[in-house]
Design an enzyme around this catalytic site. Structure first.
Site, short mmCIF file in Angstrom:
data_model
loop_
_atom_site.label_atom_id
_atom_site.label_comp_id
_atom_site.label_asym_id
_atom_site.label_seq_id
_atom_site.Cartn_x
_atom_site.Cartn_y
_atom_site.Cartn_z
N SER A 97 0.47 -1.16 0.06
CA SER A 97 -0.17 -0.19 0.17
C SER A 97 0.90 0.96 -0.33
CB SER A 97 -1.07 -0.19 1.31
OG SER A 97 -1.91 0.83 0.96
N ASP B 263 -3.71 6.20 -2.56
CA ASP B 263 -2.18 6.07 -1.91
C ASP B 263 -1.69 4.54 -3.34
OD1 ASP B 263 -4.08 3.69 -0.64
OD2 ASP B 263 -3.23 3.85 0.53
N GLU C 182 -10.42 7.14 8.86
CA GLU C 182 -9.07 7.99 9.53
C GLU C 182 -8.92 8.75 9.03
OE1 GLU C 182 -6.46 3.90 10.74
OE2 GLU C 182 -6.36 4.13 8.69
N PRO D 24 3.64 3.42 18.40
CA PRO D 24 4.37 2.53 16.95
C PRO D 24 3.70 1.78 15.86
CG PRO D 24 3.62 0.81 19.12
CD PRO D 24 3.69 2.24 19.31
N SER D 25 4.11 2.29 15.07
CA SER D 25 3.33 1.68 13.30
C SER D 25 3.50 0.64 13.00
CB SER D 25 4.17 2.54 12.25
OG SER D 25 4.23 1.76 11.29
N THR E 233 3.19 -0.60 10.09
CA THR E 233 3.59 -0.91 8.44
C THR E 233 4.72 -0.73 7.91
OG1 THR E 233 2.47 0.89 8.07
CG2 THR E 233 1.27 -0.83 8.16
C1 G16 Z 1 -2.27 0.90 6.52
C2 G16 Z 1 -3.69 0.48 7.64
C3 G16 Z 1 -4.63 1.84 7.91
C4 G16 Z 1 -3.39 2.84 8.64
C5 G16 Z 1 -1.86 2.70 7.79
C6 G16 Z 1 -1.14 3.15 8.81
O1 G16 Z 1 -2.97 2.05 5.67
O2 G16 Z 1 -4.98 0.26 6.60
O3 G16 Z 1 -5.72 1.94 8.87
O4 G16 Z 1 -3.87 4.00 8.75
O5 G16 Z 1 -1.63 1.74 7.21
O6 G16 Z 1 -0.94 2.58 10.02
P1 G16 Z 1 0.36 2.40 11.11
O7 G16 Z 1 0.00 3.89 11.61
O8 G16 Z 1 -0.22 1.23 11.60
O9 G16 Z 1 1.37 2.20 9.90
P2 G16 Z 1 -2.23 1.24 3.69
O10 G16 Z 1 -3.18 2.45 3.16
O11 G16 Z 1 -1.03 1.23 4.14
O12 G16 Z 1 -2.86 -0.27 3.72
#
Ligand code: G16
Length: 531
Positions: A64, A276, A370, A497-498, A500
């Site tokens: 993503s 995105d 979000e 903490p993230s 992703t």
């Molecule tokens: C993903 C999740 C979203 C989240 C984002 C950031 O988005 O589907 O719900 O807001 O990651 O998450 P984090 O702050 O934990 O890194 P995407 O668009 O990358 O799939």
């Protein structure tokens, strides 16, 4: 289960020793070169989940919004929703099992989850445009086939399109046709019906500039263009022919840097939006006549949609309950506007659409977004039935409003947040209400805010509570944030903490940017970690 065959195939997708990954906010994400074994194993797991639910399961290969070098994978449950939390744990166990233990862990999962191994399994697979995605999706297919699951590879699709396919396949076509054309036809029919009789059809309302983040959104919007051209003309930028995926463009870049993407030609007051990398998020923006940039993020999208839905509900005279779900990143002004001006109840969940989706299911109409532009609207079965009945049986204005709601239901991708579907809903609302992008933006004024990424040695030392608004560990960090926050008006800040990326996210907002001590408006937050 042919454990010998699994062991043999698994060796071709061997796990690097010691590598530990977690099924995070949106599945597994890391550098693409570390993911081959994870993909193979998620193919295996999807087969087990399919056997257990007696349904089609989806596997999407994408990272993503992450940089092009990363990749990721997430599983899609039967109604097109995110994988159930207990299976996220199975996914983490399976991905982290050392090579020699993997077949045993797989067996353990099938026993724990009471999987009937004789049951047939069907898995659908999709991927984004990353250079690594094709090979990684082949690894998923290897996992599916070694467990004798059947599969259909949709190839290049947006993440929400794959969610849609899974939902269609498991609802005997009641949700729509499980093909790309079926998706385009369903959405475009609803969009054109919604915009058809709109009183405002001047050119300003009909053209939109779209930054596609150099990702899959460009391919899919091009395919869809002729289905919607009677109602909207889109001009695509960052379509992947020149630039790098998500690099200096896309919804995540625009939202976090609060500036236009590179590669976009913007004139004053033109309505623009950014997707995105896998087209599940969208944010809008424009430049005013003085060249100032105005961002219209997920919070304002939720506000526009909620107010439109509330008006329609008033017209049909039904007291269906409507709730808005946000996360800690929602701007304080948006929450105040929704609660105090629109009188809509607002709820806060942890980051990750899986959490918002779940909460939104509690309402007749659950609007969830979000701030980063990821969201959709869910309609309960009861609400949908009532609306359909009114569209058939009532008269005049009431009938018209009910029909409009019927189209809105069809236009939203209720399986997952979807940039294309959200874009069409927003365009239809703006057209119907005759609203300019500036009028939409003027609904309320965002509190100045900043979101930063911080690289730390181990982001997992930070744990949080209260929908991620309070830090639990390390000790002393929350007190340090509180000390800073209390010196400013309407201020709020948090750290998490993230799930992703290998970083920590820091968010802060207050009534004024100037008081944060820098003429460039850069937020200076310094916290000292103790303990
Ligand atoms: C993903 C999740 C979203 C989240 C984002 C950031 O988005 O589907 O719900 O807001 O990651 O998450 P984090 O702050 O934990 O890194 P995407 O668009 O990358 O799939």
């Amino acid at each position: 289960m042919d454990l010998d065959a699994i062991t043999e195939y698994s060796a071709l997708h061997a796990k690097p020793n010691g590598l530990v990954l977690q099924y995070g906010t949106a599945g597994f994400r890391t550098k693409a070169e570390h993911l081959d074994h994870v993909m193979f194993r998620m193919g295996l797991l999807a087969v087990l989940r399919s056997k257990q639910t007696k349904s089609t399961i989806g596997v999407m290969v994408t990272a993503s919004h992450n940089p092009e070098e990363d990749n990721g994978v997430k599983l899609v449950d039967p109604l097109g929703e995110m994988l159930a939390p207990s299976w996220e744990e199975h996914a983490t166990c399976l991905a982290n099992a050392e090579e020699q233990d993997m077949p045993r862990v797989l067996m353990d999962i099938s026993v724990k989850a009471a999987v009937n191994l004789q049951q047939d399994a069907f898995v659908v697979i999709g991927r984004d445009t990353r250079p690594s995605s094709e090979k990684l999706s082949q690894s998923v297919i290897d996992g599916v086939t070694v467990l004798e699951g059947q599969f259909h590879d949709y190839g290049l699709v947006t993440t929400p399109q794959l969610h849609y396919m899974v939902c269609c396949r498991n609802t005997s076509g009641r949700y729509g046709k499980a093909t790309i054309e079926g998706y385009y036809e369903k959405l475009s029919r609803a969009f054109l019906e919604l915009t058809n009789q709109a009183f405002c059809s001047g050119d300003d309302y009909r053209s939109l500039k779209v930054d596609c983040a150099n990702g899959i959104g460009a391919l899919k919007l091009r395919e869809m263009e002729h289905y919607i051209s009677q109602g909207l003309s889109v001009q695509l930028f960052n379509d992947g022919t020149k630039g790098k995926l998500n690099h200096l463009c896309g919804a995540d870049f625009v939202k976090s840097h609060q500036k236009p993407p590179e590669g976009m030609e913007m004139k004053a007051n033109e309505r623009c939006c950014s997707f995105d990398g896998d087209a599940d998020r969208i944010v809008y923006y424009y430049l005013d006549v003085d060249g100032h940039f105005h961002l219209i993020d997920g919070d304002k999208i939720a506000t526009l949609i909620s107010s439109f839905l509330k008006e329609l509900l008033l017209e049909i005279g039904e007291s269906l309950n409507i709730g808005v779900v946000q996360t800690a990143y929602a701007n304080g002004s948006s929450t105040r506007y929704l609660e105090e001006v629109m009188k809509v109840p607002v709820y806060c969940t942890k980051t990750g659409v899986k959490h918002l989706h779940h909460k939104a299911q509690e309402f007749d109409i659950g609007v969830y977004f979000e701030a980063n532009g990821h969201g959709t609207v869910l309609f309960s079965k009861a609400a949908e039935t009532k609306i359909k009945q009114l569209a058939k049986e009532s008269e005049d204005k009431k009938k018209e409003a009910a029909k409009m709601l019927e189209n809105v239901i069809d236009l939203f991708n209720q399986a997952a947040g979807d940039a294309i579907s959200d874009m069409l809903v927003i365009e239809a609302i703006l057209t119907r209400k005759g609203l300019t992008v500036q009028q939409w933006d003027a609904l309320y004024t965002d509190l100045p805010n900043r979101q930063l990424k911080v690289k730390v040695a181990d982001r997992q030392v930070i744990s949080t509570t209260d929908a991620e608004r309070q830090v639990v560990t390390p000790l002393g960090l929350q007190e340090a944030i509180n000390d800073l926050v209390k010196t400013y008006k309407l201020s709020r800040a948090f750290v998490r903490p993230s799930g992703t990326e290998d970083i920590v996210r820091v968010y802060a907002e207050a009534d004024s940017q100037v008081s944060w001590g820098s003429s460039t408006g850069k937020c200076k937050v310094r916290v000292q970690l103790r303990g």
